[in-house]
Design an enzyme around this catalytic site. Sequence first.
Site, PDB file in Angstrom:
ATOM      1  N   GLY A 220       0.844  -1.189   0.000  1.00 21.67           N
ATOM      2  CA  GLY A 220       0.000   0.000   0.000  1.00 21.67           C
ATOM      3  C   GLY A 220       0.878   1.237   0.000  1.00 21.67           C
ATOM      4  O   GLY A 220       1.069   1.904  -1.017  1.00 21.67           O
TER       5      GLY A 220
ATOM      6  N   TYR B 217      -1.768   6.748   3.957  1.00 21.25           N
ATOM      7  CA  TYR B 217      -2.073   6.832   5.392  1.00 21.25           C
ATOM      8  C   TYR B 217      -1.988   8.285   5.860  1.00 21.25           C
ATOM      9  O   TYR B 217      -1.365   8.579   6.880  1.00 21.25           O
ATOM     10  CB  TYR B 217      -1.125   5.942   6.197  1.00 21.25           C
TER      11      TYR B 217
ATOM     12  N   CYS C  86      -5.745  22.456  19.220  1.00 21.06           N
ATOM     13  CA  CYS C  86      -5.353  22.832  20.578  1.00 21.06           C
ATOM     14  C   CYS C  86      -4.807  21.623  21.307  1.00 21.06           C
ATOM     15  O   CYS C  86      -5.338  21.215  22.345  1.00 21.06           O
ATOM     16  CB  CYS C  86      -6.557  23.391  21.321  1.00 21.06           C
TER      17      CYS C  86
HETATM   18  C1  LIG Z   1      -2.087  -2.717   5.603  1.00 22.32           C
HETATM   19  C2  LIG Z   1      -1.917  -4.004   4.923  1.00 22.32           C
HETATM   20  C3  LIG Z   1      -1.171  -4.079   3.732  1.00 22.32           C
HETATM   21  C4  LIG Z   1      -0.403  -2.905   3.170  1.00 22.32           C
HETATM   22  O1  LIG Z   1       0.647  -2.549   4.001  1.00 22.32           O
HETATM   23  P1  LIG Z   1       1.656  -1.377   3.539  1.00 22.32           P
HETATM   24  O2  LIG Z   1       2.557  -1.222   4.714  1.00 22.32           O
HETATM   25  O3  LIG Z   1       0.826  -0.179   3.276  1.00 22.32           O
HETATM   26  O4  LIG Z   1       2.360  -1.858   2.326  1.00 22.32           O
HETATM   27  C5  LIG Z   1      -1.116  -5.289   3.086  1.00 22.32           C
HETATM   28  N1  LIG Z   1      -1.764  -6.375   3.572  1.00 22.32           N
HETATM   29  C6  LIG Z   1      -2.476  -6.341   4.723  1.00 22.32           C
HETATM   30  C7  LIG Z   1      -3.150  -7.563   5.198  1.00 22.32           C
HETATM   31  C8  LIG Z   1      -2.576  -5.159   5.431  1.00 22.32           C
HETATM   32  O5  LIG Z   1      -3.266  -5.140   6.568  1.00 22.32           O
END
Ligand SMILES: *Cc1c(COP(=O)(O)O)cnc(C)c1O
Length: 381
Positions: A262, A356, A328
């Site tokens: 991701g 994120y 704040c």
């Molecule tokens: C969050 C997640 C990802 C992606 O992780 P990254 O660190 O954003 O690459 C992939 N697989 C699962 C199961 C996740 O929970």
Amino acid sequence: MTFPEALPVLPCAPLSEIPGDLPAYVYDLAALDAHAAAVRAALGDVELYYAVKANPDPELLRVLAPHVDGFEVASGGELAHVRALSPDTPVALGGPGKTDAELLADVTRLHVESPSELRRLLALRTASGRPADVMLRVNLDVPVEGASLAMGGGATPFGMDPDGVAECLGLLSPRAGQDGHGPVRLRGLHAHLASGLDAGRMLRLAEAVLDYARAVGITEVNLGGGMAVSYTDPAARFDWKTYGEGLAALRRPGEVLRIEPGRALTVYCGRYVTRVIDVKRVHGELFAVVAGGTHHLRTPATKGHDQPLAAWSSGEAGEPVTIVGQLCTPKDVLARRVPVRVEAGDVVEFAMAGAYAWNISHHDFLMHPKPAFHYRCAPDR
Ligand SMILES: *Cc1c(COP(=O)(O)O)cnc(C)c1O
């Protein structure tokens, strides 16, 4: 309080056009397109799914869709979202605590998180008569030192230990009436053990997962995401070429390998651009208060880092200044002691805000306005 000496500033050109409606997120879709193409090319036969929770922005998903083999979603909400945008893209649904509706969802792969979840799935699918293709999520006891987040390598709520996998394999065995033709078909193994690891460490994890998969006779393996991204050294990029070559060397004929990154796919394509409202000195320390803050860009507060600056109005070095938002709370810090010269009215651009970032932020805290969103288009749009 000690402050890191690292200079969270990217050698990056300012945006050629600063949006009038700051604060704003600016996504460079052309850069995302090129990056996704490069990652895809480095992976050879390894399947690439994008973990949608990193950033589900529809424009980003549209750019990514042609480069990926599928989307990995972690809820019914994400599933509905990607289906509406890209109905034909394969989808893997994972995540702990799935509801009955999620267990009944029609997806390409369902990632099972526990033996009890599998029992519920078997009951639901037997009753509905609709088949499911499942991957068992394993949490192997392998060292994940150096990781920024650990989902495996010890007791966590994610996936199951080898005893749990063995229990699931029993539930899916021919003896239990599940010979591959029953409502729940075992397709493979899923492992997302850690995030923040470099290519060498990721390959060692992959090797451990593959050894385990082979020992239990499974040939389709999803190795997860978590490819390293450095907020202190933004120029240091995950070595996709080494990783792709390493996976090609590990893969045996007949095996299907898949990954689901991701952050490392989308983080670099986003900037958070805002304007300085006030500059003040308090007990000797210099602070710049910007419009917006961590309710728009929560990443530095969540990860405990300084969000790297891409550009700022003066372009000049200056006395270290701590850049804070309008909330704040002392937690509303975007970057500490950045050695740049800023004045009220200046524009500040934060880099690495494509993952994120907006979607994990607590938008409604203090009820300030939402940021604007701008997209620099991909070549064919
Ligand atoms: C969050 C997640 C990802 C992606 O992780 P990254 O660190 O954003 O690459 C992939 N697989 C699962 C199961 C996740 O929970």
